[in-house]
Design a protein around this motif. Structure first.
Motif, PDB file in Angstrom:
ATOM      1  N   LYS A 187      -0.670  -6.020 -25.321  1.00 40.44           N
ATOM      2  CA  LYS A 187      -1.496  -6.321 -24.146  1.00 40.44           C
ATOM      3  C   LYS A 187      -0.713  -7.107 -23.104  1.00 40.44           C
ATOM      4  N   ALA A 188       0.112  -8.018 -23.566  1.00 35.88           N
ATOM      5  CA  ALA A 188       0.944  -8.785 -22.633  1.00 35.88           C
ATOM      6  C   ALA A 188       1.954  -7.873 -21.948  1.00 35.88           C
ATOM      7  N   ALA A 189       2.554  -6.964 -22.715  1.00 37.76           N
ATOM      8  CA  ALA A 189       3.538  -6.044 -22.145  1.00 37.76           C
ATOM      9  C   ALA A 189       2.905  -5.112 -21.121  1.00 37.76           C
ATOM     10  N   SER A 190       1.742  -4.569 -21.451  1.00 33.75           N
ATOM     11  CA  SER A 190       1.074  -3.640 -20.531  1.00 33.75           C
ATOM     12  C   SER A 190       0.561  -4.340 -19.280  1.00 33.75           C
ATOM     13  N   ALA A 191       0.344  -5.655 -19.360  1.00 32.93           N
ATOM     14  CA  ALA A 191      -0.127  -6.413 -18.193  1.00 32.93           C
ATOM     15  C   ALA A 191       1.001  -6.708 -17.215  1.00 32.93           C
ATOM     16  N   GLY A 192       2.247  -6.497 -17.646  1.00 30.12           N
ATOM     17  CA  GLY A 192       3.374  -6.714 -16.748  1.00 30.12           C
ATOM     18  C   GLY A 192       4.181  -7.963 -17.022  1.00 30.12           C
ATOM     19  N   VAL A 193       3.950  -8.594 -18.177  1.00 31.35           N
ATOM     20  CA  VAL A 193       4.717  -9.786 -18.543  1.00 31.35           C
ATOM     21  C   VAL A 193       6.152  -9.378 -18.886  1.00 31.35           C
TER      22      VAL A 193
END
Length: 348
Positions: free
Chosen positions: A271-277
């Motif tokens: 979820k963090a990766a897909s959010a752009g982190v």
């Protein structure tokens, strides 16, 4: 003789019960006496864990001796001495691993432009667990290490406190923390142990007076170069206020700039990766702290220690600087992370 044996049994079991329950007794009192009881009780936890692990091996040895036709009773004292030496070795080795932190270096590249910056040195220290067992002496060692590393920024992904705020206040640890400085500031998030203490507002006030910025579901742009996002701990999800998800926290940010996330517990890397982190920093797991507990943490978390590239996001989980319970580490080390970031993005 029977009366004397009975009296010694009472003494033995009384002392054993005191040691076994000392950590629980300490929860009901404060002050130096509570600290002493926690020391005794925490070491008992370590001894108990490895005593339980030794039992099958001891049973196996006794079984092999009996198969060989050897009188097992004659070897009991020898076996007991071996076990005692082994336990002492574990405690000494584990204490060294706990009180001798290492610098763990990482080098990562983020393909984004960060203002005029081509690089950044981050010092990350998680799970300090300041309290009755870990205090100003060990904290000063951390501050000395930070001066050696010369980081641009210091990030703390939770569990500065071990729960009870009383020793933190009594020993004036916030004053010591105020020396943990970097040119671009020191930032932190809450961990589960701050929630357990139930004094979050008071703790945040003390920490921020010491010059550490606490982020609670907040983001901040630093040096017009990158964003730092700090989440409330997962423990907050059971409270009425809850916590925001990662997508909500980063949706208003300029995604062309690097985004760093502090999240104490390393859940939902996807979820963090897909959010752009671009970089997610966590702690919490202690890498199990005492082997073979790492076999449990490795099943609970996608990444319970070390580095992983999740899509385009760099995820790093630290084993922590301090310890919970016994100040013993087997199969892990107390550590400080030195993360050197290179930015390779270009204009346009």
């Amino acid at each position: 003789m029977n009366g004397m044996e009975s009296q010694w049994n009472v003494y033995y079991w009384g002392i054993f019960a005191f040691i076994a329950f000392s950590y629980l007794i300490a929860q009901g009192i404060t002050g130096p006496s509570s600290g002493l009881l926690r020391w005794i009780g925490s070491y008992y936890f370590a001894v108990l864990q490895y005593a339980v692990l030794f039992l099958p091996l001891l049973d196996l040895v006794v079984w092999i001796l009996s198969l060989a036709g050897l009188p097992t009773n004659e070897y009991i004292s020898l076996i007991g001495c071996v076990v005692l030496l082994g336990m002492m070795g574990i405690l000494l080795w584990g204490s060294f691993n706990n009180w001798s932190p290492v610098i763990r270096p990482y080098s990562i590249t983020i393909d984004k432009k960060a203002g005029e910056r081509s690089g950044l040195r981050i010092m990350t220290v998680s799970d300090i667990h300041l309290g009755y067992i870990i205090g100003n002496g060990y904290l000063k060692k951390l501050i000395n290490k930070s001066k050696e590393l010369k980081p641009d920024i210091i990030l703390i992904p939770g569990d500065i406190l071990d729960g009870d705020i009383e020793p933190f206040k009594r020993k004036k640890m916030a004053e010591t923390l105020s020396s943990l400085q970097a040119p671009m500031g020191t930032y932190a998030v809450l961990g589960n142990h701050e929630y357990y203490g139930g004094t979050i507002e008071e703790f945040i006030k003390l920490v921020e007076e010491a010059g550490i910025t606490m982020l609670q579901d907040q983001s901040v742009k630093i040096d017009e170069s990158f964003y730092l996002v700090g989440r409330k701990d997962k423990t907050a999800e059971i409270s009425p206020a809850g916590r925001e998800n990662v997508a909500e926290l980063v949706e208003s940010l300029d995604q062309t700039k690097p985004i760093f996330l502090l999240d104490h517990q390393p859940y939902h890397l996807d979820k963090a990766a897909s959010a752009g982190v671009d970089l997610m920093l966590s702690g919490h797991t202690h890498r199990g702290q005492m082997a073979p507990n790492h076999l449990i943490t490795s099943r609970l978390f996608e990444l319970d220690y070390g580095y992983k590239l999740k899509d385009t996001m760099h995820a790093i989980v630290s084993s922590g600087y301090g310890s919970w319970g016994p100040p013993i580490r087997i199969g892990s080390r107390s550590e400080i992370l030195q993360i050197d970031v290179t930015f390779t993005g270009k204009d346009g």
